[in-house]
Design a protein around this motif. Structure first.
Motif, PDB file in Angstrom:
ATOM      1  N   PRO A 224      38.688   7.548  65.266  1.00  9.58           N
ATOM      2  CA  PRO A 224      38.432   9.122  65.463  1.00  9.58           C
ATOM      3  C   PRO A 224      39.312   9.853  64.793  1.00  9.58           C
ATOM      4  O   PRO A 224      39.025  11.056  64.297  1.00  9.58           O
ATOM      5  CB  PRO A 224      38.269   9.306  66.818  1.00  9.58           C
ATOM      6  CG  PRO A 224      38.052   8.164  67.694  1.00  9.58           C
ATOM      7  CD  PRO A 224      38.447   6.919  66.878  1.00  9.58           C
ATOM      8  N   ALA A 228      39.015  12.707  61.861  1.00 14.84           N
ATOM      9  CA  ALA A 228      39.590  13.811  62.099  1.00 14.84           C
ATOM     10  C   ALA A 228      40.256  14.348  60.807  1.00 14.84           C
ATOM     11  O   ALA A 228      40.221  15.537  60.173  1.00 14.84           O
ATOM     12  CB  ALA A 228      40.360  14.086  63.312  1.00 14.84           C
ATOM     13  N   TRP A 400      37.675  17.015  67.578  1.00  9.76           N
ATOM     14  CA  TRP A 400      38.679  15.914  67.516  1.00  9.76           C
ATOM     15  C   TRP A 400      39.959  16.450  68.127  1.00  9.76           C
ATOM     16  O   TRP A 400      40.970  16.402  67.428  1.00  9.76           O
ATOM     17  CB  TRP A 400      39.057  15.358  66.211  1.00  9.76           C
ATOM     18  CG  TRP A 400      37.421  14.818  65.483  1.00  9.76           C
ATOM     19  CD1 TRP A 400      37.121  13.599  65.807  1.00  9.76           C
ATOM     20  CD2 TRP A 400      36.689  15.381  64.329  1.00  9.76           C
ATOM     21  NE1 TRP A 400      36.029  13.293  65.133  1.00  9.76           N
ATOM     22  CE2 TRP A 400      35.566  14.568  64.225  1.00  9.76           C
ATOM     23  CE3 TRP A 400      36.797  16.501  63.672  1.00  9.76           C
ATOM     24  CZ2 TRP A 400      34.787  14.759  63.154  1.00  9.76           C
ATOM     25  CZ3 TRP A 400      35.897  16.759  62.902  1.00  9.76           C
ATOM     26  CH2 TRP A 400      34.809  15.911  62.498  1.00  9.76           C
ATOM     27  N   ASP A 402      42.108  14.624  69.720  1.00  7.02           N
ATOM     28  CA  ASP A 402      43.059  13.577  69.521  1.00  7.02           C
ATOM     29  C   ASP A 402      43.930  13.646  68.056  1.00  7.02           C
ATOM     30  O   ASP A 402      45.192  12.966  68.041  1.00  7.02           O
ATOM     31  CB  ASP A 402      42.222  12.443  69.264  1.00  7.02           C
ATOM     32  CG  ASP A 402      41.840  11.602  70.657  1.00  7.02           C
ATOM     33  OD1 ASP A 402      42.423  12.321  71.720  1.00  7.02           O
ATOM     34  OD2 ASP A 402      41.441  10.898  70.822  1.00  7.02           O
TER      35      ASP A 402
END
Length: 415
Positions: A224, A228, A400, A402
């Motif tokens: 992910p 992003a 996103w 993260d």
């Protein structure tokens, strides 16, 4: 206080011979490109007085990005040094054709736009190659430093190229300008030839573009943070890069009533900020913070663009341009560092091909910005770009989150 240890860390990649030749070749290439951007953008404005055509010219310079996934597959399979030499040679050829047409006195907007489209193919292939070849040249230990120095070198030439291009065009003529551009492209080619052998990635045997594109997309879906970073790359190309590659020339000529020399200094000031941003990103311990640098740089960049839309004069525009350049490099260098460090070597060509595909939003952004500038004025177009940048970057880190922990994720992958 800057210590000797910090300086050694900041410039450590220059100890590597191949990197010195690659860095020099890249810088000369960028110098020629930015000179060319100023010269041809200004000529289009003088010939047509159309912001839309300036936007179209900028868009065509990046239209080759649609081919970037295929270029990524080729880069992952074949000798990357040979590919680099061939593509740098194509820049020389493109420049020679324009120089010859200029000497014949038949250069017009149609010729400029056609050659810009051809240049766009070479430019995209070149970007995929140089980003994929860098880890093989410097190794994982020096990767972040190599990325930052490469970006800083590009930013220095981004600062020098427009100034030189503007001055030469103003005080001499387009023929002399293009002679210098072709000479820079040629010396860049010679430096590329002097790079030592870089072995191809032998793990890729299947040249089926679709199958290999699926492998790259699958890796992105499983990571992910990579998704992003690619989304952020799309955002900055759509909303923030159109300022430098199109609207700044319209702002200089139509709002500030400046000359090509003034345009060169505006672009040079922007690039000075970009140089410092690259050195800042490359000289930091990025552990756990680099995702924040990417988001923070994008925000700073967008806010500077909003300020640029509101400034009343040429002089006051320079600080806004400086801040914009600073934010640009902090953002772009951080994205490149994370993409290269989180991607396995056998997938780097394909992932960087997807990264270049994100640049396809730049032609769209240039055409939208050029149209708004044509109808409502360049200040409105710049303001819309800045506000759009703030909005989309906010959405990116909300979708996103993260990305703010990207450095920590890298450490977990390495352990």
């Amino acid at each position: 206080m800057i210590t000797e240890t910090h300086l050694k860390k900041t410039f450590s990649s220059f100890k590597i011979r191949n990197y010195r030749f690659l860095w020099t070749s890249d810088c000369l290439q960028a110098w020629a490109e930015y000179m060319e951007l100023v010269v041809l953008s200004w000529l289009i404005l003088e010939m047509s007085s159309s912001p839309l055509l300036v936007g179209l010219y900028g868009a065509l310079r990046f239209m080759g990005t649609i081919m970037s996934p295929a270029f990524g597959v080729i880069v992952d399979r074949f000798d990357r040094k040979l590919l680099l030499i061939l593509v740098r040679g194509s820049f020389v050829l493109n420049g020679l054709v324009i120089l010859a047409i200029t000497l014949l006195g038949t250069l017009d907007t149609i010729v400029i736009l056609v050659m810009a489209g051809l240049l766009g193919l070479s430019k995209t292939f070149d970007m995929v190659i140089r980003q994929s070849i860098l880890p093989a040249v410097v190794g994982d230990k020096n990767l972040n430093n190599g990325v930052a120095l490469a970006r800083a070198g590009g930013d220095v030439t981004q600062m020098i190229g427009p100034v030189v291009g503007g001055i030469v065009l103003a005080f001499l003529n387009v023929k002399v300008s293009y002679g210098i551009i072709v000479a820079l492209y040629f010396i860049s080619l010679l430096c590329a030839i002097n790079i030592g052998n870089i072995s191809p990635n032998q793990s890729l045997r299947d040249l089926n573009v679709l199958n290999n594109l699926k492998a790259g997309v699958r890796f992105v879906n499983q990571t992910p943070v990579i998704a992003a970073l690619l989304a952020l790359a799309v955002i900055i190309n759509l909303a923030t890069f159109p300022i430098y590659f199109g609207l700044i020339s319209v702002l200089a000529k139509e709002v500030f009533d400046s000359t090509s020399t003034g345009l060169g200094f505006m672009m040079g000031t922007y690039s000075l900020g970009a140089v410092l941003g690259s050195l800042f990103a490359g000289g930091r311990d990025s552990s756990g913070r680099i995702g924040r640098f990417a988001i923070g740089g994008a925000f700073l960049w967008s806010v500077a663009i909003i300020l640029l839309a509101l400034v009343p004069s040429f002089i006051i525009s320079l600080p806004a341009l400086f801040i914009g350049g600073l934010g640009q490099s902090i953002c772009v260098v951080s994205i490149a560092m994370m993409l290269l460090s989180l991607t396995p070597d056998n997938l780097r060509g394909r992932v960087m091909g997807l990264r270049q595909l994100a640049v396809y939003s730049l032609p769209l952004g240039l055409l939208i910005s050029g149209t708004i500038a044509e109808i409502l004025g360049v200040r409105v177009a710049i303001l819309v770009d800045g506000l759009l940048g703030v909005l989309l970057v906010t959405v990116c880190f909300m979708v996103w989150p993260d990305i703010l922990k990207a450095g920590a994720i890298r450490e977990r992958m390495e352990s």
